[in-house]
Each structure stands twice: as C-alpha cells, then as structure tokens.
Design an enzyme around this catalytic site. Sequence first.
Site, mmCIF file in Angstrom:
data_model
loop_
_atom_site.group_PDB
_atom_site.id
_atom_site.type_symbol
_atom_site.label_atom_id
_atom_site.label_comp_id
_atom_site.label_asym_id
_atom_site.label_seq_id
_atom_site.Cartn_x
_atom_site.Cartn_y
_atom_site.Cartn_z
ATOM 1 N N SER A 1 44.365 42.314 39.065
ATOM 2 C CA SER A 1 43.536 42.368 40.270
ATOM 3 C C SER A 1 42.050 42.384 39.940
ATOM 4 O O SER A 1 41.226 42.022 40.778
ATOM 5 C CB SER A 1 43.861 43.636 41.068
ATOM 6 O OG SER A 1 45.222 43.693 41.404
ATOM 7 N N HIS B 1 46.846 35.907 41.120
ATOM 8 C CA HIS B 1 46.717 37.227 41.746
ATOM 9 C C HIS B 1 47.444 37.220 43.079
ATOM 10 O O HIS B 1 46.936 36.695 44.077
ATOM 11 C CB HIS B 1 45.240 37.576 41.915
ATOM 12 C CG HIS B 1 45.016 38.908 42.544
ATOM 13 N ND1 HIS B 1 43.903 39.219 43.293
ATOM 14 C CD2 HIS B 1 45.789 40.041 42.562
ATOM 15 C CE1 HIS B 1 43.992 40.461 43.721
ATOM 16 N NE2 HIS B 1 45.129 40.978 43.301
ATOM 17 N N GLU C 1 45.355 34.164 44.858
ATOM 18 C CA GLU C 1 44.118 33.785 44.167
ATOM 19 C C GLU C 1 44.497 33.163 42.826
ATOM 20 O O GLU C 1 45.162 33.804 42.001
ATOM 21 C CB GLU C 1 43.227 35.003 43.938
ATOM 22 C CG GLU C 1 42.457 35.443 45.168
ATOM 23 C CD GLU C 1 41.504 36.598 44.879
ATOM 24 O OE1 GLU C 1 40.377 36.571 45.376
ATOM 25 O OE2 GLU C 1 41.900 37.547 44.166
ATOM 26 N N ASN D 1 38.829 41.268 45.988
ATOM 27 C CA ASN D 1 38.610 42.674 45.650
ATOM 28 C C ASN D 1 37.139 42.980 45.390
ATOM 29 O O ASN D 1 36.663 44.084 45.649
ATOM 30 C CB ASN D 1 39.461 43.066 44.440
ATOM 31 C CG ASN D 1 40.906 43.328 44.827
ATOM 32 O OD1 ASN D 1 41.216 43.490 46.005
ATOM 33 N ND2 ASN D 1 41.793 43.354 43.850
#
Length: 696
Positions: free
Chosen positions: A406, A427, A439, A477
């Site tokens: 992540s 991801h 992702e 994130n």
Amino acid sequence: MSEAIAYERVGDIAVLKAQNPPVNALGVDVRKGLLAGIERAEKDGAKAVLIYGEGKTYFAGADIREFGKPPQEPWLPGLCSRIEATPLIVVSAMHGTALGGGLEVALASHYRIAVPSAKMGLPEVNLGILPGAGGTQRLPRVAGTEAALEMITTGRHISAAEALEKGIIDRIEDGAPREIGLAYAQELLAQGAPRRAVGEMPAPEAVDFDAVYEATLKKGRGQLSPAVAVRAVQAAAEAESFEAGLKRERELFMELMDSDQRQGLIHAFFSERAVSKLPELDGVASRDVASMGVIGGGTMGAGIATAALLAGLPVVLIEMTDEAVTAARGRIEGNLKGALKRGKISQAQYDQLTGEALTVAMDYAALSQVDLVVEAVFEDMGVKREVFGKLDVHCKPGAVLATNTSYLDVDEIAAATSRPQDVIGLHFFSPAHVMKLLEVVVAEKTAPEVLATGFALGKRLKKVAVRSGICDGFIGNRIMNAYRKAAEYVVLDGASPYQVDKVVTGFGFPMGPFAMGDLAGLDINWAARKRRAPTRDPRERVPRFYEMLCEGGDFGQKTGKGFYIYEDGRRGGVPNPKVAELIAKDQEQQGVTPREFSDAEVLRRYMCAMVNEAAKVVGEGIARRPLDVDMVMLFGYGFPRFWGGPLKWADLQGLDGILADIRAYAAEDGFFWQPAPLLEQLVAEGRTFDSLNKGS
C-alpha cells in the site's frame, strides 16, 4: 430512408430495422430514420409497424458521441410522441438491451415483445438526469407507480421475465426479433386488436411522494437525479393530463441537465472508460496469464484469490503453517459462499472452485508453474524482500511478480530479485473480491509487457485499473493521508471527530475519516506514522490524540473501541467519550486554544487538502492525468460519483477560489498548506484540470 433505419413491407406490416452498429444507439440518423419510417408507413397504407434492431441488440440507449453537444432534431421526446400518435399499430420486438431512450421508444410503441434474454431499464439517473422522453410518464402507467419508482430511481436493469411480470412487455418468445415481431404483429392484425397508446391509459395511482422523495435523497447520499425523478413520476400521477406530465418531466430534465452533478456523472462515465487506455501500451502485448499465485491468506490475500477464482483463474496460495492454511481456505470458501448465496455462481461452480481450482500449500515450490503471483503479506519491507527473494528462486522465467504493498517502494522490493523487469505493484483494495479499484504501480525497470499484463489482469478481474508511479502511498493513500491530516488538524483546533464524519458523509462519502479509520484498524495507520516519524519534517504539526488512542489499545472495530464504541448486535458505533479527553489533553500539551468550526469550513478544508495533494500527485507525474486521480478516489475511497472526483469537483467550484483558500490557510500553517505548483499554474493560465485530461 436513412441508412441507419431500413424500411421494408411485409404484407400489411411496415418493418423498420435499426442498423446502427454496434448497439443501435439513438443518434440523430436513427431518430430521423424512425420518423421517416413512421411517415412512410402511413402514406404506404400499412396497417402496422414493426420496430426491431439488427445485430446484437434493440436500441441500447442514447449515442454517447452526442453527449455535451447541442441536440439535433428530431428530438427523442417528440419522436416518441409521434410514434405513439400514429393511427397504425406499432410493435417493438426487443433483444439484447433496451435501455434509457431505447426503452422509451418501446414504451411509445403500442405492443412489446421480447426474447427471453433481453434486458431493459432506465439508467439515466446514473448520468445525473432522468428519463426525458416520456419514460417517467409511460412506465408508471404500464408497471404501476411503485415498480416504476424503483426502476427509475435505481437505474436497475431488469430481465424480460421481470418486465413481463410488471406489465412492461406483453409477451416473451424465443427466436429472431424480426420473426417473432412479425408473427406478433400479424396476430394482432388478425385479431383486430386496438391501437393501444400508453399515453392514453389512466394515470397511475398516487403514493406518498414526499416520503419517497426524502427516502430517495437519503439513500443517494445527496445525489439529486433519483430524487428529482420521483417528482417526475409524481407528475404522471397528479398532472391534469398526460401532456402536462410530459411538460413537467421536460422541465425537471432540463433542471438536471444544467446541474453540476450531471457534469460530474458524465465525467465519471467517460473517465471510467478512458482510464485504462494508455498511449504507452499501444501495440504492447500482455503476457498470458492462465494461473495465479498468492502469497498470504489473510483478508487481503484471500480476497485476491477469490477474485482470481471468480474470474476463472486457478490459484495456488502459500501460507506458512497448517493453521494458517486452514484459516486461508476457510476465508476463501466463505467469500465464495457469499457469491453462491447471491446467485453469482452455482453449487457445481463452487465445488469446482474450492475443490479443483484452489490449491493451498506451504512450499514455494508449488508456484513453479504459475504465470503471475501477487504477494499480500505484512506491510514490512524486510518481510516483502524476503518473499521476493523466494519468488525469484521458485517462479518460472517470465512469471510476473507483483506486490500488493500500500505504501512501500516497489523499486526496493524489485531489487530483491534478479529480474526487476518482471516486478510490478498491484495494489488491491479490501475486500479485494468486492472493491473495483486496482492501482497498477510501475517500477523503474518494469517491462512494458508486464505493465500491459497488469492492466489485462485488472480487466479480467473486472477492476478499474489505474496507472501509478512510485511515491509513499501511490495515488490514493498519499491523497488520503493529506485529507486525513486536514481532518486531524481541525479536530486539534476545536472541531470534533464526529462533526467531521457527519460533514463528510453529508457531502456524499459513505463514511467519514474517523469511522473509516476504525473500520480499517487504527493500528495500521499508527504503524505507518511510526515508520515515517524518523524522517518527518520538524515543521510538520503532529496531532497526538490518534497515537494516544492506539497506545491505550483501542484500534477501532477489531477491539470494540476506537473513535467510536462498537457493541455486538448494533450496527455502527457510538462516540467514545474517552476521545474528547485525549483531544483536550493533546490541545493542552500543544498550547492550542480550541475554537468552533462551521460545517462549511470543515468541509472546505477537507476538500482543499484533497485537491491540493491530488494536484501535487498529477504535477509530479505519479498520476498521468487528473482523471486518473478522480477514478482512484471514486472506486477506492468512496468519493461521491455525482461529483466526478476531487479534481472535477475542483473545476466545478472554481480553481481560483480553492487556491485563495489554501493561501489563506497557509497563514496559520505554511508547511501543510503549501499550494501545489500545478494548481497555481492552472489558475495563472485560466485553465482547468479537465483541460489536462483533454491534452490542452
């Protein structure tokens, strides 16, 4: 006749065949052809008209190439009224899909027949509008008010069988649409069946439309189009005449056409289709993936394995102990039982997936023949590098080695192998068999065909795949950390976590940042904060109440307490009174005098932080286009679709105002509120984020 509509006579029946591939969209040529066909049939002395589609479908809806352009006559509302008004009997024979304007044309016909596999619906609310060619007036007359409200406000597609049950169609027959339609029209003529215009039927029954409106608005978390559609259906029941109802429908339709939410939803519609089209992959073939490996059988690994199994890929999952093997298999079987219960798979498919397609082992040698492997172990660089060292030894040449990290540097992970060109970040978002975002993180040495393979896998798994460069947190994130900090800062300065969550959900997010932290596990972010602490800039403000909560062992839902207290059998949580004490302690230690924040200011700071960081992500090339950011936030973080994404929202609000607010906030915290250079550039040049999407 128009080339888009072919005309022929079969006895007393004029046959209008749509031939506008690939989906017989109701573009201007089709509309002109239908109008000319009706007029010609009347002049030719025909007694009936059959309308059907060539190829794989009836009219699948509007022509998306006309979106955003001035409408050309004949407009669909007038065309539908003209079809309905003809003295001839009009039959529509449906196959494939009859969606939006397609179903409205069918409802303007006098009789409707469909093949068993046909689907139909009025999905306009998903584009921020409502059915504007009589759909809100005709559907309630054939299906009843409640059934029509449900279909129109959800945009749900229904089967032919359900349409027959609701009275939307008159008959289901196997066969080619031309043949079943002709047979039905001939039967109607032989019976002397009357012309049966839906608009001449009695008005539908009234319900408590105010209550339905409020419930629909609440369910849509602020999306306007479903609730406004309720008012259009209300006009069908309460207007003085059918024509007055059509007029009200048109007024409401135009109100929505002029709304920001329609612009947001149209942006989301096109961006979802554009996000996986990368110029750098033109002509690049992906590697074949016929089987997958997964390392780690926790929640994330089990979810990834489930998604692969449901996509028809055999999976080899690696765990470390007998107990972990049993637990991993149990998680995957539980996920698949959910799919079985929802009718997504059959019992036979469940048995095959759990019995043959899934292998759970403890030896990395079991991965020797897989084409792609995804690592989903603990978020620790040492652990991940150790895993990739083993994959380097055991995986065959050419296998794609993917990490589900992540936050961590994919280049550093790739350096643990002798084949960094085969390494990529994939991801997933938890639960991985449900969440649509993927992702695809490109490392420095990732081969183009490996990147293409990541996108091909995303498509196979029915994910929205977005390309990301490498930074701490990638696209989503990294942006989330910024707006979560903004939320913590307003709390440290005097707002409450519960005010923030309420404001954010009021905007349209499914959860606020503090409730979301509880759901994900506060310890996960706590670990990331500790990892970043040694390199943290001394100018950064650091609220401590979050750490205090974790230091007390309260990690959110998993421990029963976090920002909220969770009790068995109760949905959601109630505010944790301990949090206010920790915030007050933090304020005292940092010398902060708390002040009140209006809901509007809380939201503005939250959104400005999101937009500013997103602009930095685009400006640095981590995301190639603003629409990439928008799709990450829509599909991974619950950003309300009707705003299109944070950068589309910013365009709609005005970039100059957002930049001015960021500069004003910088007066109190110049480190956090550093304006993104790209945002400053766009404002200086009088441009928008959308101009970058269009390459201008």
